[in-house]
Structure formats: structure tokens, C-alpha cells
Design a protein around this motif. Structure first.
Motif, mmCIF file in Angstrom:
data_model
loop_
_atom_site.group_PDB
_atom_site.id
_atom_site.type_symbol
_atom_site.label_atom_id
_atom_site.label_comp_id
_atom_site.label_asym_id
_atom_site.label_seq_id
_atom_site.Cartn_x
_atom_site.Cartn_y
_atom_site.Cartn_z
ATOM 1 N N GLY A 265 0.784 -1.223 0.000
ATOM 2 C CA GLY A 265 0.000 0.000 0.000
ATOM 3 C C GLY A 265 0.815 1.272 0.000
ATOM 4 N N THR A 266 2.144 1.158 -0.084
ATOM 5 C CA THR A 266 3.011 2.335 -0.123
ATOM 6 C C THR A 266 3.974 2.210 -1.302
ATOM 7 O OG1 THR A 266 4.905 1.517 1.170
ATOM 8 C CG2 THR A 266 2.968 2.275 2.397
ATOM 9 N N SER A 267 4.780 3.226 -1.487
ATOM 10 C CA SER A 267 5.802 3.187 -2.538
ATOM 11 C C SER A 267 7.176 2.908 -1.955
ATOM 12 C CB SER A 267 5.815 4.525 -3.294
ATOM 13 O OG SER A 267 6.090 5.588 -2.397
ATOM 14 N N GLY A 268 7.217 2.319 -0.746
ATOM 15 C CA GLY A 268 8.493 2.071 -0.079
ATOM 16 C C GLY A 268 8.884 0.600 -0.096
ATOM 17 N N GLN A 269 10.169 0.358 -0.132
ATOM 18 C CA GLN A 269 10.721 -0.998 -0.119
ATOM 19 C C GLN A 269 12.079 -0.967 0.562
ATOM 20 O OE1 GLN A 269 12.740 -3.081 -3.641
ATOM 21 N NE2 GLN A 269 10.676 -3.988 -3.747
ATOM 22 N N VAL A 270 12.437 -2.038 1.273
ATOM 23 C CA VAL A 270 13.785 -2.181 1.824
ATOM 24 C C VAL A 270 14.407 -3.445 1.244
ATOM 25 C CG1 VAL A 270 13.394 -0.893 3.951
ATOM 26 C CG2 VAL A 270 12.854 -3.324 3.900
ATOM 27 N N ARG A 271 15.689 -3.358 0.970
ATOM 28 C CA ARG A 271 16.434 -4.498 0.430
ATOM 29 C C ARG A 271 17.568 -4.845 1.380
ATOM 30 N NH1 ARG A 271 16.723 -3.581 -6.189
ATOM 31 N NH2 ARG A 271 14.477 -3.135 -6.439
ATOM 32 N N LEU A 272 17.757 -6.128 1.595
ATOM 33 C CA LEU A 272 18.801 -6.619 2.490
ATOM 34 C C LEU A 272 20.056 -6.914 1.694
ATOM 35 C CD1 LEU A 272 19.603 -7.585 5.357
ATOM 36 C CD2 LEU A 272 18.776 -9.847 4.704
ATOM 37 N N GLY A 273 21.159 -6.273 2.070
ATOM 38 C CA GLY A 273 22.436 -6.571 1.441
ATOM 39 C C GLY A 273 23.073 -7.802 2.064
ATOM 40 N N ARG A 274 24.037 -8.366 1.389
ATOM 41 C CA ARG A 274 24.694 -9.574 1.896
ATOM 42 C C ARG A 274 25.502 -9.293 3.165
ATOM 43 N NH1 ARG A 274 24.315 -13.994 -1.323
ATOM 44 N NH2 ARG A 274 23.651 -13.678 -3.491
ATOM 45 N N ASP A 275 25.772 -7.981 3.437
ATOM 46 C CA ASP A 275 26.487 -7.628 4.657
ATOM 47 C C ASP A 275 25.549 -7.388 5.833
ATOM 48 O OD1 ASP A 275 25.320 -5.303 3.828
ATOM 49 O OD2 ASP A 275 27.151 -4.114 3.765
ATOM 50 N N GLY A 276 24.229 -7.607 5.633
ATOM 51 C CA GLY A 276 23.281 -7.464 6.730
ATOM 52 C C GLY A 276 22.691 -6.075 6.875
ATOM 53 N N ARG A 277 23.052 -5.141 6.004
ATOM 54 C CA ARG A 277 22.507 -3.789 6.082
ATOM 55 C C ARG A 277 21.262 -3.683 5.200
ATOM 56 N NH1 ARG A 277 27.361 0.196 4.794
ATOM 57 N NH2 ARG A 277 27.512 -1.200 2.982
ATOM 58 N N ARG B 268 9.251 1.924 -11.524
ATOM 59 C CA ARG B 268 10.476 1.150 -11.266
ATOM 60 C C ARG B 268 10.997 1.497 -9.880
ATOM 61 N NH1 ARG B 268 15.267 4.126 -14.783
ATOM 62 N NH2 ARG B 268 15.028 6.198 -13.840
ATOM 63 N N TRP B 269 11.709 0.551 -9.284
ATOM 64 C CA TRP B 269 12.280 0.744 -7.953
ATOM 65 C C TRP B 269 13.647 1.409 -8.081
ATOM 66 C CZ3 TRP B 269 9.236 0.366 -3.960
ATOM 67 C CH2 TRP B 269 8.124 -0.473 -4.013
ATOM 68 N N VAL B 270 13.813 2.519 -7.369
ATOM 69 C CA VAL B 270 15.068 3.267 -7.445
ATOM 70 C C VAL B 270 15.619 3.458 -6.038
ATOM 71 C CG1 VAL B 270 14.362 4.469 -9.530
ATOM 72 C CG2 VAL B 270 13.918 5.504 -7.314
ATOM 73 N N PRO B 271 16.955 3.441 -5.872
ATOM 74 C CA PRO B 271 17.550 3.692 -4.552
ATOM 75 C C PRO B 271 17.382 5.151 -4.157
ATOM 76 C CG PRO B 271 19.267 3.537 -6.220
ATOM 77 C CD PRO B 271 17.973 3.194 -6.905
ATOM 78 N N VAL B 272 17.116 5.391 -2.861
ATOM 79 C CA VAL B 272 16.894 6.763 -2.400
ATOM 80 C C VAL B 272 17.763 7.137 -1.207
ATOM 81 C CG1 VAL B 272 14.543 6.929 -3.272
ATOM 82 C CG2 VAL B 272 14.930 6.001 -0.990
ATOM 83 N N GLY B 273 18.701 6.282 -0.819
ATOM 84 C CA GLY B 273 19.541 6.632 0.322
ATOM 85 C C GLY B 273 20.561 5.553 0.621
ATOM 86 N N GLY B 274 21.419 5.868 1.583
ATOM 87 C CA GLY B 274 22.431 4.925 2.003
ATOM 88 C C GLY B 274 21.867 3.860 2.919
ATOM 89 N N PRO B 275 22.699 2.871 3.307
ATOM 90 C CA PRO B 275 22.211 1.743 4.093
ATOM 91 C C PRO B 275 21.997 2.105 5.551
ATOM 92 C CG PRO B 275 24.572 1.564 3.789
ATOM 93 C CD PRO B 275 24.129 2.764 2.998
ATOM 94 N N ALA B 276 21.204 1.294 6.243
ATOM 95 C CA ALA B 276 20.955 1.448 7.679
ATOM 96 C C ALA B 276 21.015 0.066 8.318
ATOM 97 C CB ALA B 276 19.594 2.092 7.938
ATOM 98 N N GLN B 277 21.362 0.027 9.606
ATOM 99 C CA GLN B 277 21.377 -1.237 10.339
ATOM 100 C C GLN B 277 19.962 -1.675 10.697
ATOM 101 O OE1 GLN B 277 24.035 -3.034 10.776
ATOM 102 N NE2 GLN B 277 25.567 -1.548 10.133
ATOM 103 N N ASP B 278 19.026 -0.738 10.724
ATOM 104 C CA ASP B 278 17.670 -0.990 11.187
ATOM 105 C C ASP B 278 16.704 -0.884 10.010
ATOM 106 O OD1 ASP B 278 15.388 -1.202 12.791
ATOM 107 O OD2 ASP B 278 15.268 0.971 13.029
#
Length: 424
Positions: free
Chosen positions: A378-390, A400-410
Motif C-alpha cells: 500500500g506504499t511506494s516504499g521498499q527495503v532491500r537486504l544486502g549480503r552484509d546485513g545492512r 520502477r524501484w530506485v535507490p533513495v539513500g544509504g544503508p541502515a542497520q535498522d
């Protein structure tokens, strides 16, 4: 902000922090270590969740920090108020001496603390001398007037709030361990100047200084001073000459590559001059597809960008999207953009635990999982998990899905960034 009480600065009082909706409590690794000590010690996970809920709602009042103890008044959900204390054992005088001697020997540790940073090697070097700065299992001892004998929601809320304070200033932890910031810095300065003062009393050795003897010999002219580092990279020679280029040579590509090489040489020189003996320079060993994105990050002319896209097996649009991912996270950011992988085994267990802890039950969004990608329904947001856990924030733009920022631990922090829009 905090205020200092008393001549010895042995108590700091921090004003109540605003609610922490949509973000994790600890962003730094030492703040996360503090919370791990709490979560490993508490016997009732339900009390931890209740405490996290209270802290998120801003129910923790002003926090008092002094040696061996932190204190705050916490308002419960029924609007009753409880005084919560958490005790942490102070370091002994002998332990502080060992810590100070270690820190003086490694100037980088002092500089890091002054920058409000606590690098892992500082904690590791302290542990090697028998000094544990961060709390471990059972070190955070709760006291609350609600009568609970273990961590209750009130002491847990206090600990979650203190994690946010530790993120801002690691000297808060050192004060809990028994030393105020000013006293600690004065002790470090005293130890730093003592060897220099002792050296002044050493008698001059007999003989002639080698440098003076060499200068007096008039053997060679004096060496010139080192040239100053230029602020900008130099301009490479232009291939635009009257001589036609050899067959198969693209002058635009050659000129762009020469300019990028000059810029990279300048960066390496700056890094080499600033790096210390324990700061090795990073080595890049990128595959062709990633290296093309690195080169395209310099905004080449259209003909060069087209060659980079073709050579890396991408369209111009795909290359532009990969460059955007590189801007936010380098090679790992581009890998998260273009690689979808199955999260299983231990990685899946850690991912589910992070998603479970990121939101309270009533605030948790509905997430649809596919591979390493979780989309908020229901939103336009998505999070992707990197192989380093971030976790990396993505937003749907024009289908299309586009990156909008740097990684976060949370993941909650990453999703909040995704829904807020790009960092531009």
C-alpha cells in the motif's frame, strides 16, 4: 542537550528526548552493544517490548547520568510515574590507570573520543589490558520503585533511551564507568606531557649531532621543502591535436579516462598522506560491470556514457540507475540494486529478528517479501537486504524501484528513508 552539575562534573542531566517513531534506538555499534547487554540480561522479552514502546512514545523523562548509575522518571501507559535506575559497576583506579596508559600510547584513540567516536579497536585494546568499557551479560542491574526484581518496562525504557544518548556522546558511558569527560581529558593530557618534561631533564649526549655535522660539511645543498598538496587534481594533456588519432581510438573516451586517472591519483595521494600506520588504503578489485559504473559516476560525455553502458551490458537508463546506487553506497549499493538473492538459513533468521524488533506490533507495516526485498504493502516504499546485513531504502518512481539513500542497520530507519524520498 545536557547540563553539568557540581565542580567535578560527576553528574550530567539530559533533557527528555522526543518520541522515536520510525527509527532504531541505536545507530552506532557501541549503542547496539549497550542494547545487546540489556536484551541478553532481561528474562522477560515482553517487558523489553513494553519498555521499547514507552521509550518510542517519549515516556522517559530527563535522564541523570553519574558514576555507576543512570536514573529517570518513566510514565507508564496508565499515566503512573515510576523512578527507574540502572546500575553499572565503576572501573577501579587501577583499571583507569591501565586505560589511560593505553590511550596515551595510541593517539588515535584520544582523537576518536574527541570526535565523539568509539572505534572497535579502542574497546579491544582496553579489553587487552583487562578493562571492559562496554557492559556485558548481567552488567546492567535494574532498580525500580514498581517492585520488579528483574528488568521491568520502566528500566528497559530507560536503557533504550540511554542508547540514543550514547550514540551522540560515548563520554556518557565513560561517566557511568566513573570518569567525567573533563577529568578524563586532563588525565590524558597530564600523561602525554610527562614524557616530554622528563626528556627535557636528560643531559645532552657527548659528541656532535649527525644532522649538524652533515650540514656543516657543505657536501650537498640543502634539500628543498616538500611541495604542498594541490587542492585540485591536475589537468592532463588534451588529445585534441592536429594529428589524427590511431584507428580504433576514441579521443573523447581517452580524454575522460585521463581526467579520471588524474582525479584518482590525487585522491590516493591525499589518502596516503592522511593515513596512519594502522590505516591501510582500501584495494579495489572490481569486475568489469562494476568498474563501468565507477567510471560513469564522473558524468562522462554522452558518447562515453553510451560506450560504458554497452560495455557493461546495460542500457543508458540502467547505467544511470546503477550510478545513482553507486552514489549512495559504492559497489555494495550497486550490487543491491542489480542482484536479487534468496535469503535463507542464518541470514533469514537474523533478517526476521531485525524486522520483528524494528516496530511495535501496532506500528508494524504489512510487508511482502520476495528474495532479499521487502515491500511495504500500500506504499511506494521498499527495503532491500544486502549480503552484509545492512538494509537499503528503495522507492517506486514511474513504475520502477530506485535507490533513495544509504544503508541502515535498522529496517525501520531504511523504510522511513524510502517513504520520505531521495536524499537530494
Amino acid at each position: 542537550m545536557s547540563r553539568y552539575d557540581g565542580d567535578e562534573d560527576l553528574e550530567r542531566t539530559f533533557a527528555a528526548l522526543p518520541p522515536a517513531h520510525g527509527r532504531g534506538f541505536a545507530q552506532t555499534w557501541w549503542g547496539q552493544a549497550w542494547l545487546k547487554a540489556l536484551e541478553d540480561t532481561a528474562l522477560d522479552s515482553g517487558q523489553l517490548k513494553a519498555g521499547r514502546r514507552l521509550a518510542r512514545a517519549g515516556a522517559v523523562g530527563a535522564v541523570s547520568v553519574r558514576p555507576g548509575r543512570i536514573t529517570a522518571v518513566v510514565q507508564d501507559r496508565d499515566r503512573t510515574h515510576h523512578r527507574a535506575d540502572v546500575l553499572l559497576e565503576e572501573l577501579s583506579g587501577e583499571q583507569w590507570d591501565r586505560f589511560l596508559d593505553m590511550a596515551v600510547e595510541r593517539a588515535g584513540h584520544v582523537a576518536a573520543l574527541l570526535d565523539r567516536d568509539m572505534p572497535p579497536h579502542l574497546v579491544e585494546d582496553a579489553a587487552d589490558t583487562g578493562v571492559d568499557l562496554l557492559p556485558g551479560l548481567g552488567d546492567l542491574e535494574p532498580e525500580c520503585d514498581c517492585g520488579a526484581w528483574d528488568h521491568c518496562a520502566h528500566t528497559a525504557a530507560l536503557c533504550y533511551q540511554v542508547a540514543r544518548l550514547l550514540d551522540q556522546d560515548p563520554f556518557v558511558l565513560l561517566l557511568m564507568r566513573g570518569r567525567a569527560e573533563r577529568a578524563l581529558l586532563d588525565a590524558l593530557q597530564a600523561r602525554s606531557t610527562a614524557p616530554a618534561q622528563a626528556a627535557e631533564t636528560v643531559p645532552e649526549p657527548e659528541g656532535v649531532d649527525a644532522a649538524e655535522a652533515f650540514a656543516a660539511g657543505d657536501i650537498l645543498p640543502p634539500l628543498p621543502d616538500l611541495p604542498e598538496l594541490p587542492e585540485e587534481p591536475g589537468e592532463p594533456p588534451s588529445p585534441d591535436t592536429e594529428t589524427p588519432p590511431p584507428p580504433g581510438t576514441d579521443p573523447d573516451a581517452l580524454e575522460y579516462l585521463a581526467a579520471r586517472t588524474a582525479a584518482e591519483a590525487h585522491r590516493l595521494l591525499v589518502d596516503a598522506l592522511r593515513a596512519g600506520p594502522q590505516d591501510p588504503l582500501p584495494e579495489l578489485d572490481l569486475p568489469l560491470a562494476q568498474d563501468a559504473v565507477r567510471l560513469a559516476f564522473g558524468a562522462p560525455v554522452p558518447t562515453v556514457a553510451e560506450r560504458l553502458a554497452d560495455g557493461s551490458g546495460r542500457t543508458r537508463e540502467q547505467l544511470a540507475l546503477a550510478v545513482r546506487a553507486w552514489e549512495f553506497g559504492g559497489a555494495p549499493g550497486t550490487a543491491v540494486l542489480e542482484e536479487e538473492w534468496a535469503v535463507d538459513g542464518e541470514a533469514l533468521v537474523r533478517a526476521r529478528a531485525a524486522l520483528e524488533a524494528a516496530w511495535d506490533e501496532e506500528e508494524r507495516p504489512q510487508l511482502r517479501a520476495k528474495g532479499n526485498r521487502w515491500t511495504a504493502v500500500g506504499t511506494s516504499g521498499q527495503v532491500r537486504l544486502g549480503r552484509d546485513g545492512r538494509w537499503w531504502p528503495y522507492r517506486k518512481e514511474r513504475g520502477r524501484w530506485v535507490p533513495v539513500g544509504g544503508p541502515a542497520q535498522d529496517p525501520a530507519t531504511a523504510l522511513a528513508s524510502a517513504e520520505a524520498g531521495p536524499e537530494r
